[in-house]
Write a protein that holds these residues in place. Structure first.
Motif, PDB file in Angstrom:
ATOM      1  N   UNK A   1       0.856  -1.196   0.000  1.00 47.08           N
ATOM      2  CA  UNK A   1       0.000   0.000   0.000  1.00 47.08           C
ATOM      3  C   UNK A   1       0.889   1.242   0.000  1.00 47.08           C
ATOM      4  N   UNK A   2       0.279   2.363  -0.448  1.00 45.08           N
ATOM      5  CA  UNK A   2       0.958   3.660  -0.327  1.00 45.08           C
ATOM      6  C   UNK A   2      -0.003   4.540   0.450  1.00 45.08           C
ATOM      7  N   UNK A   3       0.478   5.105   1.544  1.00 43.65           N
ATOM      8  CA  UNK A   3      -0.412   5.888   2.412  1.00 43.65           C
ATOM      9  C   UNK A   3       0.110   7.307   2.551  1.00 43.65           C
ATOM     10  N   UNK A   4      -0.789   8.259   2.324  1.00 48.97           N
ATOM     11  CA  UNK A   4      -0.475   9.663   2.548  1.00 48.97           C
ATOM     12  C   UNK A   4      -1.257  10.093   3.791  1.00 48.97           C
ATOM     13  N   UNK A   5      -0.549  10.461   4.838  1.00 44.68           N
ATOM     14  CA  UNK A   5      -1.206  10.912   6.057  1.00 44.68           C
ATOM     15  C   UNK A   5      -1.122  12.428   6.150  1.00 44.68           C
ATOM     16  N   UNK A   6      -2.258  13.083   6.327  1.00 46.99           N
ATOM     17  CA  UNK A   6      -2.212  14.539   6.472  1.00 46.99           C
ATOM     18  C   UNK A   6      -2.769  14.942   7.838  1.00 46.99           C
ATOM     19  N   UNK A   7      -2.231  16.009   8.372  1.00 46.93           N
ATOM     20  CA  UNK A   7      -2.724  16.515   9.665  1.00 46.93           C
ATOM     21  C   UNK A   7      -2.378  18.002   9.781  1.00 46.93           C
ATOM     22  N   UNK A   8      -3.184  18.706  10.556  1.00 44.68           N
ATOM     23  CA  UNK A   8      -2.957  20.141  10.741  1.00 44.68           C
ATOM     24  C   UNK A   8      -1.996  20.405  11.904  1.00 44.68           C
ATOM     25  N   UNK A   9      -1.800  19.397  12.765  1.00 43.27           N
ATOM     26  CA  UNK A   9      -0.960  19.587  13.954  1.00 43.27           C
ATOM     27  C   UNK A   9       0.477  19.126  13.683  1.00 43.27           C
TER      28      UNK A   9
ATOM     29  N   UNK B   1       4.631   5.143   4.029  1.00 42.63           N
ATOM     30  CA  UNK B   1       3.774   6.205   4.599  1.00 42.63           C
ATOM     31  C   UNK B   1       4.480   7.540   4.419  1.00 42.63           C
ATOM     32  N   UNK B   2       3.759   8.486   3.817  1.00 45.01           N
ATOM     33  CA  UNK B   2       4.275   9.846   3.646  1.00 45.01           C
ATOM     34  C   UNK B   2       3.380  10.776   4.455  1.00 45.01           C
ATOM     35  N   UNK B   3       3.974  11.792   5.067  1.00 44.14           N
ATOM     36  CA  UNK B   3       3.188  12.702   5.901  1.00 44.14           C
ATOM     37  C   UNK B   3       3.224  14.118   5.337  1.00 44.14           C
ATOM     38  N   UNK B   4       2.078  14.799   5.436  1.00 45.36           N
ATOM     39  CA  UNK B   4       2.012  16.192   4.981  1.00 45.36           C
ATOM     40  C   UNK B   4       1.276  17.028   6.015  1.00 45.36           C
ATOM     41  N   UNK B   5       1.761  18.239   6.210  1.00 46.06           N
ATOM     42  CA  UNK B   5       1.064  19.179   7.079  1.00 46.06           C
ATOM     43  C   UNK B   5       0.020  19.889   6.228  1.00 46.06           C
ATOM     44  N   UNK B   6      -1.263  19.632   6.508  1.00 46.54           N
ATOM     45  CA  UNK B   6      -2.322  20.160   5.637  1.00 46.54           C
ATOM     46  C   UNK B   6      -3.651  20.199   6.399  1.00 46.54           C
ATOM     47  N   UNK B   7      -4.495  21.166   6.035  1.00 45.87           N
ATOM     48  CA  UNK B   7      -5.832  21.278   6.620  1.00 45.87           C
ATOM     49  C   UNK B   7      -6.803  20.392   5.816  1.00 45.87           C
ATOM     50  N   UNK B   8      -7.439  19.459   6.493  1.00 42.96           N
ATOM     51  CA  UNK B   8      -8.330  18.515   5.805  1.00 42.96           C
ATOM     52  C   UNK B   8      -9.567  19.196   5.225  1.00 42.96           C
ATOM     53  N   UNK B   9      -9.868  20.405   5.664  1.00 41.72           N
ATOM     54  CA  UNK B   9     -11.040  21.096   5.113  1.00 41.72           C
ATOM     55  C   UNK B   9     -10.655  21.954   3.900  1.00 41.72           C
ATOM     56  N   UNK B  10      -9.393  21.926   3.524  1.00 39.70           N
ATOM     57  CA  UNK B  10      -8.961  22.758   2.398  1.00 39.70           C
ATOM     58  C   UNK B  10      -7.793  22.072   1.672  1.00 39.70           C
ATOM     59  N   UNK B  11      -8.115  20.950   1.023  1.00 40.30           N
ATOM     60  CA  UNK B  11      -7.052  20.152   0.390  1.00 40.30           C
ATOM     61  C   UNK B  11      -7.027  20.368  -1.114  1.00 40.30           C
ATOM     62  N   UNK B  12      -5.921  20.002  -1.719  1.00 36.07           N
ATOM     63  CA  UNK B  12      -5.858  20.089  -3.181  1.00 36.07           C
ATOM     64  C   UNK B  12      -5.073  18.904  -3.738  1.00 36.07           C
ATOM     65  N   UNK B  13      -5.713  17.755  -3.767  1.00 36.27           N
ATOM     66  CA  UNK B  13      -5.126  16.576  -4.409  1.00 36.27           C
ATOM     67  C   UNK B  13      -5.820  16.373  -5.751  1.00 36.27           C
TER      68      UNK B  13
ATOM     69  N   UNK C   1     -14.446  22.746   2.738  1.00 40.66           N
ATOM     70  CA  UNK C   1     -14.635  23.892   1.843  1.00 40.66           C
ATOM     71  C   UNK C   1     -14.318  23.430   0.424  1.00 40.66           C
ATOM     72  N   UNK C   2     -13.261  22.613   0.345  1.00 42.50           N
ATOM     73  CA  UNK C   2     -12.806  22.151  -0.959  1.00 42.50           C
ATOM     74  C   UNK C   2     -12.130  20.813  -0.697  1.00 42.50           C
ATOM     75  N   UNK C   3     -12.456  19.808  -1.458  1.00 44.85           N
ATOM     76  CA  UNK C   3     -11.879  18.509  -1.151  1.00 44.85           C
ATOM     77  C   UNK C   3     -10.940  18.046  -2.257  1.00 44.85           C
ATOM     78  N   UNK C   4     -11.476  17.659  -3.389  1.00 39.57           N
ATOM     79  CA  UNK C   4     -10.632  17.158  -4.473  1.00 39.57           C
ATOM     80  C   UNK C   4     -10.721  18.131  -5.642  1.00 39.57           C
ATOM     81  N   UNK C   5      -9.583  18.562  -6.095  1.00 38.25           N
ATOM     82  CA  UNK C   5      -9.542  19.472  -7.258  1.00 38.25           C
ATOM     83  C   UNK C   5      -9.488  18.661  -8.537  1.00 38.25           C
ATOM     84  N   UNK C   6     -10.159  19.127  -9.605  1.00 38.03           N
ATOM     85  CA  UNK C   6     -10.064  18.404 -10.871  1.00 38.03           C
ATOM     86  C   UNK C   6      -8.642  18.465 -11.440  1.00 38.03           C
TER      87      UNK C   6
END
Ligand SMILES: C[S@@+](CC[C@H](N)C(=O)[O-])C[C@H]1O[C@@H](n2cnc3c(N)ncnc32)[C@H](O)[C@@H]1O
Length: 127
Positions: free
Chosen positions: A64-72, A91-103, A122-127
């Motif tokens: 598996x490939x896992x991207x973990x995001x968190x604001x803290x 597992x890759x980690x990113x500092x990101x707000x889950x209510x404003x993502x751009x994958x 507010x915005x989840x998946x960008x085209x």
């Protein structure tokens, strides 16, 4: 108290949750998640915290490939230390707000949200 301050205080002891509440592996909510994963999935773990769920998935399913995001950043620091210590490479980690993502669209096979309630994005998946 806001969430970032709360998890700044909680980061170092957050993993006690798994020890105290989820020690019964058969009835743990972690098991339900593990059973729902396919071995080649690409997974977005929203609000990954200390990456306990991501690490369990990564160990059980090494393809598996896992991207973990968190604001803290404090929770992510604990997560990164665990990943380093356990030599986890998927597992890759990113500092990101889950209510404003751009994958990009359809990047992930599964999106995981464990042990939390989120406001409407507010915005989840960008085209
Ligand atoms: C109860 S912990 C859950 C951690 C993890 N999912 C687990 O299963 O153990 C909640 C996490 O959500 C994060 N969080 C809260 N609001 C967030 C947001 N808007 N964006 C990203 N992460 C957020 C917190 O920083 C915290 O690490």
């Amino acid at each position: 108290m806001n969430s970032i301050l709360f998890y700044k205080i909680m980061a170092k002891c957050y993993d006690l949750l798994d020890i105290i509440y989820f020690h019964d592996k058969k009835n743990s909510p972690r098991k339900a998640v593990l059973d729902a994963v396919n071995r080649n999935d690409t997974i977005l773990d929203l609000c990954t915290g200390t990456a306990s769920m991501a690490i369990q998935i990564a160990k059980r399913y090494p393809n598996t490939k896992i991207m973990g995001i968190d604001i803290s950043k404090d929770m992510l620091r604990v997560a990164q230390n665990k990943i380093h210590k356990e030599q986890i490479t998927n597992v890759e980690l990113l500092s990101m707000d889950a209510t404003d993502m751009s994958f990009e669209k359809e990047r992930f096979d599964k999106i995981l949200v464990s042990l939390l309630k989120l406001p409407t994005p507010k915005r989840c998946i960008e085209p």
